[in-house]
Design an enzyme around this catalytic site. Sequence first.
Site, PDB file in Angstrom:
ATOM      1  CD  GLU B 124     -36.174 -30.576  51.597  1.00 31.22           C
ATOM      2  OE1 GLU B 124     -36.358 -31.714  52.030  1.00 31.22           O
ATOM      3  OE2 GLU B 124     -37.111 -29.809  51.299  1.00 31.22           O
ATOM      4  CE  LYS B 200     -39.035 -22.863  43.295  1.00 31.46           C
ATOM      5  NZ  LYS B 200     -39.114 -21.442  43.681  1.00 31.46           N
TER       6      LYS B 200
END
Lengths: 403, 403
Positions: B124, B200
């Site tokens: 995460e 990302k």
Amino acid sequence: MVNVAILGFGTVGSGVAELLTKNGAHIDEKVETPVRLKYILDVRDFPDSPFGNKIVHDFSVIEKDPELDIVVETIGGTSVALDFTTRALCAGKSVVSSNKELVATHGYELIQLAAQEGVSYLFEASVGGGIPILRPLSQCLAANELTEICGILNGTTNYILTRMIHAGLSFDAALAEAQANGYAEKDPTADIEGQDSCRKICILGAIAFGRHIYPDQVPTEGITHVTLADVAYADSCGKKIKLLGRAIRQPDGRVCAYVAPHLLDAANPLAGVEDVFNAITVKGDAIGDVMFYGRGAGKLPTASAVVADVMDAARHIRSRKRMEWGPGGDDVTQSPDGLVCPWYVRARGTADGAHAAFGDVSCLARAGAPCEEVAFLTPPMTRAALNEAMGTLTPETVLRVLV
Amino acid sequence: MVNVAILGFGTVGSGVAELLTKNGAHIDEKVETPVRLKYILDVRDFPDSPFGNKIVHDFSVIEKDPELDIVVETIGGTSVALDFTTRALCAGKSVVSSNKELVATHGYELIQLAAQEGVSYLFEASVGGGIPILRPLSQCLAANELTEICGILNGTTNYILTRMIHAGLSFDAALAEAQANGYAEKDPTADIEGQDSCRKICILGAIAFGRHIYPDQVPTEGITHVTLADVAYADSCGKKIKLLGRAIRQPDGRVCAYVAPHLLDAANPLAGVEDVFNAITVKGDAIGDVMFYGRGAGKLPTASAVVADVMDAARHIRSRKRMEWGPGGDDVTQSPDGLVCPWYVRARGTADGAHAAFGDVSCLARAGAPCEEVAFLTPPMTRAALNEAMGTLTPETVLRVLV
């Protein structure tokens, strides 16, 4: 195979049926087993609906079907919904709900019951419509000591305030427009008086701080007394008026929870949340501020959250509960009266009266203000100190300023 | 009792140690078992640190300790980090990572390995720092067919652009300030050239669309060529320049993923994301747009996400993986060259040249523009059509306009 029943074929219920069907292949693949809509409980028949053949009128058909795994409750209210939810959990079925009133009022006992029966009681859709908030709050931010939840939790009132701010509509005209657009109910009381936001901050506060918070412990003020004059004064000092639900952890561990319209600085991310959108900010000791933003209501956004819960329950049939908190009590909450903040005051009186009462405050200006009107922001103080200081002024609108 | 080792005692690693200690009681209660920091692997010694007695220099101590359950990898890069992650998973330990480069490059094989070993590989913290995004994307929005992810994924570049926009600093001056404030590394290449955002968006795209996306499949453009002239022209038409990572599902199922600076309308919620904050918007067929906002980097925000993963792994010791996607391949992505959008063009040339090339475009104005400069927004078109149309103009900055 996982079998699902929907209770109530209204806006949310029909959205759930539609989504389960439309994205069925995708959902089955993610859950790794077919998820089948078996029943829809409603008092009405829907002969023209593609789901007409799933309609049943007797809850005991669902309750007694040993193949039925998950009950979706979209009835609303706390009477029939409580009865059916209790019976479904007792019959060993997981329950997914979008019913904020039921969760805010009976959440603790229903969570306990679900735990005892070894099933899930999930209600992501009860707050923020489709915005993922309850699960991130309880899982992703679990490493934090949370200190505050603050949110725009009701789309109807945010729409009304947005139209007052940007289109110069009066409260009544903005409400009428919201009703015409389907953003407000015929009886808009629960929205405009803040009760809907109140139920949601109860649920958020319980998850964040670990104890049940009942709606009657949360002082709640709506937006019916906010005028265009207030909107104009707020604008004159770079602020916007938003209805906020807040739950703030106090040093003694109690939670100060309340709902009220506030003046927010235009640079605050919540100030940019317009129309029917909702947003919830969460403060934690490690994370700082995070914000979750999206459509807080509507058929498919809400159904999106319900179906995500159905998928989660389907993956964990007969496993333990996922959301939980402790019992409520008189020791859980604290009145917001002790909360120190600057205040916006619009009053009948004079600038001299304002200065006599509150010292060197700057008076705000708006076009067309009557000469006996004065408006200003106070230094930070409690509500009691504010009321005491008022002197010769007769307050007409008093709103907290968010800092 | 769950035992944890941290690999790398840098910013994130030391934040994880601090948070595990500071919020230890709270964490143990939530996990329902004590979570104990047993080792910290680093090449250095830290005799003055309160964690100095946990330092080990040999990974095999961790690898061979049968009581060690969870390895936190905060080393970064893809060499040692890959080796240790692989060995930890093979030794039956769950791995939690904040290493976006490793996940973007080797995520698929590491997820497969974790699944095979029956442990978790969670990351995460690799996207959006402390902002909960990967879990909400894979769980809470699971009922949706997702269509697009678009985000401000890098705090350093967002800080630089914010300072260019609000303080009128040049790119170089804003970069120097970011470095002085600790918001940019001494070697800022990975940030300002867009590679960090690229990694990302690869991870977000993989979770949203189900196949591994490799960084070299994602055309990536940084912000080094954005000038104050561009910022001024954008402002003149009510827009802001932001570096966006985008992954858009095409009708044929391929994903168009790229990183580039864009002009955004000031009313877009992403336009209000300032300084080092990150925000990620997700579009789904049911939910519409949702946005997640918060601190995308920093010691404690990132540690918050790592520790939440540790807690999740601790609750599911030796259970199945939680995030997953399919293998990459040439058929996964599609070039953004086919993407039709309006463009911002600043060029050497004249208004007549702009009209001859692009028809009836409105030319933008800025104070102090040299007379041989012209800037305008084009109608929607592909990049090839744009390049072909350029005529007598010599483009200096060309940016997509987000619609």
